[in-house]
Scaffold this motif. Structure first.
Motif, PDB file in Angstrom:
ATOM      1  N   ASP A 149       0.822  -1.213   0.000  1.00  0.00           N
ATOM      2  CA  ASP A 149       0.000   0.000   0.000  1.00  0.00           C
ATOM      3  C   ASP A 149       0.858   1.265   0.000  1.00  0.00           C
ATOM      4  O   ASP A 149       1.697   1.471   0.888  1.00  0.00           O
ATOM      5  N   GLY A 150       0.648   2.087  -1.027  1.00  0.00           N
ATOM      6  CA  GLY A 150       1.332   3.371  -1.099  1.00  0.00           C
ATOM      7  C   GLY A 150       2.793   3.304  -1.468  1.00  0.00           C
ATOM      8  O   GLY A 150       3.478   4.341  -1.472  1.00  0.00           O
ATOM      9  N   VAL A 151       3.292   2.106  -1.771  1.00  0.00           N
ATOM     10  CA  VAL A 151       4.717   1.955  -2.097  1.00  0.00           C
ATOM     11  C   VAL A 151       4.922   1.620  -3.569  1.00  0.00           C
ATOM     12  O   VAL A 151       5.677   2.288  -4.281  1.00  0.00           O
ATOM     13  N   ASN A 152       4.248   0.556  -4.037  1.00  0.00           N
ATOM     14  CA  ASN A 152       4.455   0.106  -5.425  1.00  0.00           C
ATOM     15  C   ASN A 152       3.160  -0.284  -6.112  1.00  0.00           C
ATOM     16  O   ASN A 152       3.173  -1.029  -7.095  1.00  0.00           O
ATOM     17  N   ASP A 153       2.022   0.190  -5.573  1.00  0.00           N
ATOM     18  CA  ASP A 153       0.713  -0.278  -6.053  1.00  0.00           C
ATOM     19  C   ASP A 153      -0.101   0.785  -6.773  1.00  0.00           C
ATOM     20  O   ASP A 153      -1.307   0.629  -6.964  1.00  0.00           O
ATOM     21  N   GLY A 154       0.516   1.879  -7.184  1.00  0.00           N
ATOM     22  CA  GLY A 154      -0.207   2.957  -7.839  1.00  0.00           C
ATOM     23  C   GLY A 154      -0.408   2.708  -9.323  1.00  0.00           C
ATOM     24  O   GLY A 154       0.263   1.852  -9.930  1.00  0.00           O
ATOM     25  N   PRO A 155      -1.318   3.454  -9.960  1.00  0.00           N
ATOM     26  CA  PRO A 155      -1.534   3.317 -11.406  1.00  0.00           C
ATOM     27  C   PRO A 155      -0.267   3.550 -12.210  1.00  0.00           C
ATOM     28  O   PRO A 155      -0.040   2.903 -13.236  1.00  0.00           O
ATOM     29  N   GLU A 156       0.583   4.471 -11.729  1.00  0.00           N
ATOM     30  CA  GLU A 156       1.829   4.742 -12.450  1.00  0.00           C
ATOM     31  C   GLU A 156       2.769   3.537 -12.416  1.00  0.00           C
ATOM     32  O   GLU A 156       3.509   3.275 -13.378  1.00  0.00           O
ATOM     33  N   HIS A 157       2.727   2.784 -11.308  1.00  0.00           N
ATOM     34  CA  HIS A 157       3.552   1.578 -11.227  1.00  0.00           C
ATOM     35  C   HIS A 157       3.025   0.493 -12.170  1.00  0.00           C
ATOM     36  O   HIS A 157       3.811  -0.202 -12.828  1.00  0.00           O
ATOM     37  N   ALA A 158       1.715   0.350 -12.221  1.00  0.00           N
ATOM     38  CA  ALA A 158       1.108  -0.642 -13.110  1.00  0.00           C
ATOM     39  C   ALA A 158       1.403  -0.317 -14.570  1.00  0.00           C
ATOM     40  O   ALA A 158       1.729  -1.209 -15.372  1.00  0.00           O
ATOM     41  N   THR A 159       1.306   0.952 -14.930  1.00  0.00           N
ATOM     42  CA  THR A 159       1.576   1.377 -16.305  1.00  0.00           C
ATOM     43  C   THR A 159       3.032   1.105 -16.676  1.00  0.00           C
ATOM     44  O   THR A 159       3.339   0.607 -17.769  1.00  0.00           O
ATOM     45  N   ALA A 160       3.948   1.415 -15.753  1.00  0.00           N
ATOM     46  CA  ALA A 160       5.368   1.179 -16.007  1.00  0.00           C
ATOM     47  C   ALA A 160       5.666  -0.318 -16.127  1.00  0.00           C
ATOM     48  O   ALA A 160       6.464  -0.738 -16.971  1.00  0.00           O
ATOM     49  N   ARG A 219       1.910  -2.166   4.565  1.00  0.00           N
ATOM     50  CA  ARG A 219       0.507  -2.546   4.745  1.00  0.00           C
ATOM     51  C   ARG A 219      -0.047  -3.144   3.452  1.00  0.00           C
ATOM     52  O   ARG A 219       0.441  -2.864   2.356  1.00  0.00           O
ATOM     53  N   ARG A 220      -1.095  -3.892   3.633  1.00  0.00           N
ATOM     54  CA  ARG A 220      -1.807  -4.499   2.507  1.00  0.00           C
ATOM     55  C   ARG A 220      -2.678  -3.448   1.824  1.00  0.00           C
ATOM     56  O   ARG A 220      -3.392  -2.695   2.495  1.00  0.00           O
ATOM     57  N   PRO A 221      -2.690  -3.354   0.501  1.00  0.00           N
ATOM     58  CA  PRO A 221      -3.535  -2.369  -0.175  1.00  0.00           C
ATOM     59  C   PRO A 221      -5.000  -2.783  -0.168  1.00  0.00           C
ATOM     60  O   PRO A 221      -5.330  -3.955   0.060  1.00  0.00           O
ATOM     61  N   SER A 222      -5.849  -1.844  -0.437  1.00  0.00           N
ATOM     62  CA  SER A 222      -7.283  -2.134  -0.515  1.00  0.00           C
ATOM     63  C   SER A 222      -7.573  -2.976  -1.750  1.00  0.00           C
ATOM     64  O   SER A 222      -6.791  -3.004  -2.709  1.00  0.00           O
ATOM     65  N   SER A 223      -8.695  -3.656  -1.717  1.00  0.00           N
ATOM     66  CA  SER A 223      -9.077  -4.483  -2.870  1.00  0.00           C
ATOM     67  C   SER A 223      -9.292  -3.624  -4.103  1.00  0.00           C
ATOM     68  O   SER A 223      -9.069  -4.066  -5.239  1.00  0.00           O
ATOM     69  N   GLU A 224      -9.721  -2.373  -3.908  1.00  0.00           N
ATOM     70  CA  GLU A 224      -9.927  -1.460  -5.038  1.00  0.00           C
ATOM     71  C   GLU A 224      -8.605  -1.149  -5.737  1.00  0.00           C
ATOM     72  O   GLU A 224      -8.527  -1.123  -6.972  1.00  0.00           O
ATOM     73  N   ARG A 225      -7.549  -0.930  -4.941  1.00  0.00           N
ATOM     74  CA  ARG A 225      -6.241  -0.640  -5.538  1.00  0.00           C
ATOM     75  C   ARG A 225      -5.677  -1.866  -6.248  1.00  0.00           C
ATOM     76  O   ARG A 225      -5.048  -1.755  -7.309  1.00  0.00           O
TER      77      ARG A 225
END
Length: 351
Positions: A264-275, A302-308
């Motif tokens: 959560d908040g480390v490597n799970d953002g949309p920008e990480h997925a796109t890269a 921490r574990r990310p939300s299911s939405e993320r």
């Protein structure tokens, strides 16, 4: 240990042992079946071997390298974690997962781990030693003994404690032993080796001619973040690791699995997925997303939300990358990905 371990021997090695005792080579096949397929713990059980030979084997060899010390069961996912004690007092954990399509096991290749991944429990105490081929295979045999009669272990993942490619020779021998038709008879295509990215080992494995699955722990789409999460990335860049993974896929024809723990908040953002999608575009690849499992020593993660998690998966799939979210098995007993170590928590323990 004083005596020669039988588990860990190939059929030819057993034949040589028995030839030294004046026995014909066909006895090696019988002995191999008792050790691997039937997994017996007593020489007296080897009823088709002459009594004198059984006595000689009992004097000179040992059957099992592991003793079950404890187990924990997660009823929700029908998963059992075992704590095994080795001859030198070291301990390792292994996991049996009962699923609708068959029984799979997660096995350990080292006592501890020196990779230092910042999100993982296995590396907390560092590396103690490598396991032998016999100690690796005996984990499977011991867990097979726990199954009802008629059931078999059908798939193996080398994803427990340790870095398999740092224990290359013993791991490779263990894989070949798992596959032996007179033993566990597990197909190569049902065996997965996971690595944090040991490039020379990946390239060497590609040359073995075995159709096993390679799983690469990636966990970040760029060098800077990967180095923060995985110290091994300071030795081999993400470009070198991906080149070795692609070469493995091309050489073997096997699709490489890319493991990606979502934090959560480390490597799970949309920008990480796109890269990540950009990195893997055009590769023979499958991404296995693993929502972070809690580790007591890693409270910062921490574990990310299911939405993320869903959003990350959607971005990869929209780029044509085959993606799954790993089903968590054994989370209640600290047996899920990243939670294994060389001790077991006392809660829910059964002896």
């Amino acid at each position: 240990m004083g005596k020669q371990p039988l588990v860990g021997m190939t059929p030819d090695e057993m034949a040589d042992l028995l030839a030294g005792l004046g026995e014909p080579r066909f006895r090696a096949r019988q002995l191999f079946q008792w050790v691997y397929e039937k997994g017996v713990k007593d020489f007296a059980a080897m009823t088709n071997l002459p009594a004198k030979l059984r006595e000689q084997l009992a004097e000179r060899t040992i059957l099992r390298l592991l003793e079950k010390e404890a187990e924990q069961h997660d009823r929700k996912t029908n998963t059992t974690k075992y704590l095994f004690r080795l001859h030198d007092g070291s301990k390792v954990e292994s996991v049996l997962m009962r699923q609708s399509w068959g029984n799979s096991v997660c096995i350990t290749t080292q006592v501890g781990c020196r990779m230092g991944c910042t999100f993982c429990a296995s590396t907390v105490g560092g590396l103690v030693r490598n396991l032998t081929a016999g100690e690796i295979v005996d984990q499977i045999i011991m867990m097979q003994r726990e199954l009802p009669e008629g059931q078999r272990i059908s798939s193996v993942v080398l994803m427990g404690s340790g870095e398999p490619l740092e224990n290359y020779d013993h791991v490779l021998k263990a894989i070949r032993l798992m596959h032996e038709p007179d033993g566990l008879n597990i197909g190569y295509r049902h065996i997965t080796v996971s690595t944090s990215g040991i490039v020379p080992g990946m390239r060497r494995l590609a040359e073995e001619g075995l159709p096993i699955t390679l799983a690469l722990s990636l966990h970040a789409p760029d060098n800077e973040l990967r180095r923060q999460l995985m110290p091994v990335a300071r030795i081999w860049s993400i470009e070198e690791v991906l080149a070795a993974a692609r070469a493995y896929g091309e050489k073997t024809g096997r699709r490489v699995t890319y493991e990606y723990i979502l934090i959560d908040g480390v490597n799970d953002g949309p920008e990480h997925a796109t890269a990540l999608a950009r990195l893997l575009k055009g590769s023979l690849a499958h991404v296995n997303l693993i929502p972070m499992n809690p580790v007591a020593e890693r409270p910062q993660y921490r574990r990310p939300s299911s939405e993320r998690v869903s959003r990350f998966k959607q971005i990869l799939e929209s780029s044509g990358i085959a993606t799954t979210v790993r089903r968590e098995m054994g989370g209640e007993i600290d047996a899920a990905c990243g939670q294994l170590r060389n001790r077991v928590l006392r809660r829910q323990m059964r002896r």
